[in-house]
Design a protein around this motif. Structure first.
Motif, PDB file in Angstrom:
ATOM      1  N   SER A  94      24.971   7.140 -38.239  1.00 42.70           N
ATOM      2  CA  SER A  94      26.037   6.199 -37.279  1.00 42.70           C
ATOM      3  C   SER A  94      25.833   4.550 -36.813  1.00 42.70           C
ATOM      4  CB  SER A  94      27.137   7.435 -35.336  1.00 42.70           C
ATOM      5  OG  SER A  94      25.419   7.350 -34.688  1.00 42.70           O
ATOM      6  N   ILE A  95      26.316   3.889 -36.689  1.00 41.28           N
ATOM      7  CA  ILE A  95      25.889   1.989 -36.095  1.00 41.28           C
ATOM      8  C   ILE A  95      25.839   2.258 -34.745  1.00 41.28           C
ATOM      9  CG2 ILE A  95      27.919   0.218 -36.377  1.00 41.28           C
ATOM     10  CD1 ILE A  95      29.999   0.927 -38.143  1.00 41.28           C
ATOM     11  N   PRO A  96      24.924   2.117 -33.951  1.00 34.60           N
ATOM     12  CA  PRO A  96      24.695   1.500 -32.835  1.00 34.60           C
ATOM     13  C   PRO A  96      25.604   1.092 -32.309  1.00 34.60           C
ATOM     14  CG  PRO A  96      22.893   0.575 -34.700  1.00 34.60           C
ATOM     15  CD  PRO A  96      24.173   0.909 -35.474  1.00 34.60           C
ATOM     16  N   LYS A  97      25.428   2.059 -30.957  1.00 40.79           N
ATOM     17  CA  LYS A  97      26.801   1.447 -30.187  1.00 40.79           C
ATOM     18  C   LYS A  97      26.395  -0.143 -29.970  1.00 40.79           C
ATOM     19  CE  LYS A  97      29.705   4.160 -27.971  1.00 40.79           C
ATOM     20  NZ  LYS A  97      29.974   4.285 -30.075  1.00 40.79           N
ATOM     21  N   SER A  98      24.882  -0.558 -29.556  1.00 40.69           N
ATOM     22  CA  SER A  98      24.691  -1.894 -29.108  1.00 40.69           C
ATOM     23  C   SER A  98      25.071  -2.847 -29.879  1.00 40.69           C
ATOM     24  CB  SER A  98      22.853  -2.411 -29.570  1.00 40.69           C
ATOM     25  OG  SER A  98      22.639  -1.477 -30.659  1.00 40.69           O
ATOM     26  N   LEU A  99      25.873  -2.568 -31.447  1.00 39.19           N
ATOM     27  CA  LEU A  99      26.032  -3.668 -32.330  1.00 39.19           C
ATOM     28  C   LEU A  99      27.723  -4.280 -31.559  1.00 39.19           C
ATOM     29  CD1 LEU A  99      25.911  -2.290 -35.804  1.00 39.19           C
ATOM     30  CD2 LEU A  99      24.129  -3.735 -34.121  1.00 39.19           C
ATOM     31  N   GLY A 100      27.838  -4.195 -30.438  1.00 38.31           N
ATOM     32  CA  GLY A 100      28.540  -4.033 -30.116  1.00 38.31           C
ATOM     33  C   GLY A 100      28.969  -5.500 -29.436  1.00 38.31           C
TER      34      GLY A 100
ATOM     35  N   THR B  97      19.207   4.463 -40.762  1.00 36.66           N
ATOM     36  CA  THR B  97      20.281   3.773 -40.631  1.00 36.66           C
ATOM     37  C   THR B  97      19.963   2.459 -39.690  1.00 36.66           C
ATOM     38  OG1 THR B  97      18.344   4.798 -37.991  1.00 36.66           O
ATOM     39  CG2 THR B  97      20.153   6.079 -39.046  1.00 36.66           C
ATOM     40  N   ILE B  98      21.374   2.067 -39.551  1.00 32.71           N
ATOM     41  CA  ILE B  98      20.941   0.361 -38.887  1.00 32.71           C
ATOM     42  C   ILE B  98      20.670   0.876 -37.720  1.00 32.71           C
ATOM     43  CG2 ILE B  98      22.019  -1.210 -38.017  1.00 32.71           C
ATOM     44  CD1 ILE B  98      24.872  -0.054 -39.842  1.00 32.71           C
ATOM     45  N   PRO B  99      18.917  -0.558 -37.660  1.00 30.13           N
ATOM     46  CA  PRO B  99      18.322   0.084 -36.264  1.00 30.13           C
ATOM     47  C   PRO B  99      19.026  -0.309 -34.775  1.00 30.13           C
ATOM     48  CG  PRO B  99      17.071  -1.068 -37.821  1.00 30.13           C
ATOM     49  CD  PRO B  99      18.550  -1.200 -38.299  1.00 30.13           C
ATOM     50  N   GLU B 100      18.241   0.681 -33.662  1.00 24.02           N
ATOM     51  CA  GLU B 100      19.939   0.048 -32.337  1.00 24.02           C
ATOM     52  C   GLU B 100      19.264  -1.084 -32.176  1.00 24.02           C
ATOM     53  OE1 GLU B 100      21.347   2.657 -30.691  1.00 24.02           O
ATOM     54  OE2 GLU B 100      21.307   1.363 -29.745  1.00 24.02           O
ATOM     55  N   SER B 101      18.155  -1.687 -32.439  1.00 20.86           N
ATOM     56  CA  SER B 101      17.550  -2.765 -31.819  1.00 20.86           C
ATOM     57  C   SER B 101      18.166  -4.172 -33.214  1.00 20.86           C
ATOM     58  CB  SER B 101      16.103  -3.480 -32.574  1.00 20.86           C
ATOM     59  OG  SER B 101      16.206  -3.167 -33.673  1.00 20.86           O
ATOM     60  N   PHE B 102      19.066  -4.081 -33.384  1.00 16.99           N
ATOM     61  CA  PHE B 102      20.502  -5.064 -33.740  1.00 16.99           C
ATOM     62  C   PHE B 102      21.117  -4.826 -33.250  1.00 16.99           C
ATOM     63  CE2 PHE B 102      19.407  -5.004 -38.940  1.00 16.99           C
ATOM     64  CZ  PHE B 102      18.296  -5.538 -38.489  1.00 16.99           C
ATOM     65  N   GLY B 103      21.423  -5.017 -31.655  1.00 16.02           N
ATOM     66  CA  GLY B 103      21.988  -4.735 -30.798  1.00 16.02           C
ATOM     67  C   GLY B 103      22.153  -6.492 -30.412  1.00 16.02           C
ATOM     68  N   SER B 104      20.725  -6.217 -29.968  1.00 20.14           N
ATOM     69  CA  SER B 104      19.818  -7.731 -29.322  1.00 20.14           C
ATOM     70  C   SER B 104      19.837  -8.861 -30.658  1.00 20.14           C
ATOM     71  CB  SER B 104      18.356  -7.202 -28.383  1.00 20.14           C
ATOM     72  OG  SER B 104      17.581  -6.029 -30.042  1.00 20.14           O
TER      73      SER B 104
ATOM     74  N   LEU C 133      12.559  -7.150 -37.215  1.00 23.28           N
ATOM     75  CA  LEU C 133      13.562  -8.065 -37.307  1.00 23.28           C
ATOM     76  C   LEU C 133      14.440  -8.752 -36.199  1.00 23.28           C
ATOM     77  CD1 LEU C 133      14.727  -7.528 -41.184  1.00 23.28           C
ATOM     78  CD2 LEU C 133      13.004  -8.764 -39.708  1.00 23.28           C
ATOM     79  N   ALA C 134      14.841  -7.551 -35.157  1.00 19.97           N
ATOM     80  CA  ALA C 134      15.401  -7.639 -34.503  1.00 19.97           C
ATOM     81  C   ALA C 134      14.859  -9.065 -33.008  1.00 19.97           C
ATOM     82  CB  ALA C 134      16.290  -7.030 -33.594  1.00 19.97           C
ATOM     83  N   SER C 135      13.611  -8.558 -33.218  1.00 18.83           N
ATOM     84  CA  SER C 135      12.948  -9.689 -32.787  1.00 18.83           C
ATOM     85  C   SER C 135      12.880 -11.356 -32.820  1.00 18.83           C
ATOM     86  CB  SER C 135      10.995  -8.913 -32.600  1.00 18.83           C
ATOM     87  OG  SER C 135      11.192  -8.902 -33.606  1.00 18.83           O
ATOM     88  N   LEU C 136      13.020 -11.769 -33.708  1.00 17.60           N
ATOM     89  CA  LEU C 136      13.099 -13.062 -34.605  1.00 17.60           C
ATOM     90  C   LEU C 136      14.066 -13.676 -33.565  1.00 17.60           C
ATOM     91  CD1 LEU C 136      12.329 -12.207 -38.064  1.00 17.60           C
ATOM     92  CD2 LEU C 136      10.912 -13.185 -36.822  1.00 17.60           C
ATOM     93  N   PRO C 137      13.579 -14.698 -32.407  1.00 21.92           N
ATOM     94  CA  PRO C 137      15.161 -15.339 -31.725  1.00 21.92           C
ATOM     95  C   PRO C 137      15.698 -16.478 -32.274  1.00 21.92           C
ATOM     96  CG  PRO C 137      12.637 -16.117 -31.875  1.00 21.92           C
ATOM     97  CD  PRO C 137      12.087 -15.498 -32.811  1.00 21.92           C
ATOM     98  N   LYS C 138      15.192 -16.523 -33.398  1.00 18.57           N
ATOM     99  CA  LYS C 138      17.120 -17.423 -33.576  1.00 18.57           C
ATOM    100  C   LYS C 138      17.376 -17.074 -35.449  1.00 18.57           C
ATOM    101  CE  LYS C 138      13.205 -21.289 -33.557  1.00 18.57           C
ATOM    102  NZ  LYS C 138      12.992 -22.308 -33.834  1.00 18.57           N
ATOM    103  N   LEU C 139      17.045 -15.748 -35.910  1.00 18.61           N
ATOM    104  CA  LEU C 139      17.699 -15.165 -37.244  1.00 18.61           C
ATOM    105  C   LEU C 139      18.999 -14.378 -36.888  1.00 18.61           C
ATOM    106  CD1 LEU C 139      16.210 -13.865 -39.797  1.00 18.61           C
ATOM    107  CD2 LEU C 139      16.462 -12.172 -38.479  1.00 18.61           C
TER     108      LEU C 139
END
Ligand SMILES: *[C@@H]1O[C@H](CO)[C@@H](O)[C@H](O)[C@H]1NC(C)=O
Ligand SMILES: *[C@@H]1O[C@H](CO)[C@@H](O)[C@H](O)[C@H]1NC(C)=O
Ligand SMILES: *[C@@H]1O[C@H](CO)[C@@H](O)[C@H](O)[C@H]1NC(C)=O
Ligand SMILES: *[C@@H]1O[C@H](CO)[C@@H](O)[C@H](O)[C@H]1NC(C)=O
Ligand SMILES: *[C@@H]1O[C@H](CO)[C@@H](O)[C@H](O)[C@H]1NC(C)=O
Length: 335
Positions: free
Chosen positions: A212-218, A187-194, A168-174
């Motif tokens: 755990s909540i991915p660090k990338s969400l920061g 888990t919450i995907p690591e990719s969600f930080g992008s 889902l994180a690959s959707l540029p307008k989401l």
């Protein structure tokens, strides 16, 4: 020109305009292929009462729940929104045959069961997919990542299971993802930080998400985060910081464990709910610099004096109770 010719011309002109208006309003705008597709959809939905005016004697652009686009898309159907209805059926796979569809909504319908049909991947202009308060089962499909124009995804209040697809994180307008009130695990995907869009809304409450909540969400500029009522563990401090634009964060009823003393909040913060976790440390003095509207840190393992100032004393003891050794107003004074 004499006066009479002028008058005649004026009348002919007015007559012509009226004629044009009548022609325009009586001609069916509806795209013929779309009309056939809509009638198949009606049939798949077992001809429900809500669609009683889906009748070939009317222009399908005037049917309820349907909206057509302008001449640039040959008046094709761009929106199909069916809600608050009693229908026993599955989501008709034929929705994939409305090629210019931008908005698709099935919401609050008593008995829509089955899975999200793969045919929706044909909808290359789809911006908003809203399938909520139904009884959908199966996964949050990986194929949603083919909908490159999607900016709004709401699948809340269903019985979806399995894990959240990282694609889902690959959707540029989401910019809005609501998967709350399902049976999602993992888990919450690591990719969600992008995710690229901002501000971002991420609502995942009332599931069985763990880890755990991915660090990338920061990295994300959230407006609203709701991860409440899951089984998340570990640190959540990456979601905070003085430069965040977040308004509302609800992490209540998880198993998070981190030191609150290090957590700075930004001036945009209005709502913060951390109740029922294993959060340690004390409430930072920095929190007195901003005016929170709602705060709940109850049922944690906090200690020390509640700093005086800002809005912190405007809350009652139910904001702070059931901690290890918090003290000071509105709780009992410190010993
Ligand atoms: C509209 O219809 C015309 C004639 O059928 C077709 O040539 C054109 O490609 C259509 N335009 C779109 C946007 O579908
Ligand atoms: C819901 O739909 C299923 C099949 O689509 C049907 O078997 C069932 O009786 C329906 N339940 C209600 C309460 O209408
Ligand atoms: C989903 O189905 C259950 C029973 O299978 C029913 O109790 C519930 O009300 C249904 N939910 C919706 C939104 O229709
Ligand atoms: C916040 O922004 C300021 C000014 O842009 C910058 O100096 C500071 O390093 C930032 N702090 C964090 C934690 O990113
Ligand atoms: C904070 O959460 C607890 C636990 O759900 C609840 O009992 C309490 O009333 C809440 N406090 C406020 C101020 O809403």
């Amino acid at each position: 020109m004499d006066h009479k010719t002028n008058t005649t011309l004026l009348f002919s002109f007015l007559f012509f305009i009226t004629y044009l208006i009548i022609i325009a309003s009586s001609k069916d705008l509806c795209n013929e292929n779309d009309k056939i597709t809509l009638l198949k959809i009606k049939n798949s939905l077992n001809n429900p009462y809500q669609l009683i005016n889906w009748d070939t004697t009317y222009d399908c652009c005037r049917w309820s729940s349907v909206e057509c686009g302008d001449a640039t898309v040959n008046h094709s159907v761009i929106s199909l929104t069916i809600f608050s209805a009693q229908i026993s059926a599955q989501i008709p796979p034929e929705v994939g045959d409305l090629p210019y569809l931008q908005d698709l909504m099935f919401h609050k319908i008593t008995n829509i069961t089955g899975q999200i049909p793969q045919t929706i991947t044909k909808l290359k202009y789809l911006r908003s997919l809203w399938l909520s308060s139904l009884n959908l089962t199966g996964p949050v499909p990986d194929f949603l990542s083919q909908l490159k124009n999607l900016d709004y995804l709401n699948l809340a209040f269903n019985q979806l299971s399995g894990s959240i697809p990282s694609s889902l994180a690959s959707l540029p307008k989401l910019a809005y993802v609501d998967l709350s009130r399902n049976k999602l695990t993992g888990t919450i995907p690591e990719s969600f930080g992008s995710f690229q869009a901002e501000p971002f809304y991420l609502l995942l409450s009332h599931n069985q998400l763990s880890g755990s909540i991915p660090k990338s969400l920061g990295n994300i500029n959230f407006d609203k985060i709701d991860f409440s009522r899951n089984k998340l563990t570990g640190d959540a401090s990456m979601l905070f910081g003085p430069n965040k634009t977040t308004f509302s964060t609800d992490l209540s009823r998880n198993m998070l464990q981190f030191d609150l003393a290090r957590v700075e909040i930004s001036e945009t913060f209005g709502v913060l709910d951390l109740n029922h976790n294993g959060i340690t440390g004390s409430i930072p003095v920095q929190w007195t610099e901003h005016n929170l509207q709602i705060l709940n840190v109850s049922y944690n393992r906090l200690c020390g004096r509640i700093p005086t100032g800002g809005s912190l004393q405007r809350f009652d003891s139910y904001t702070y109770f059931h901690n290890k050794c918090l003290c000071g107003a509105p709780l009992d004074s410190c010993k």
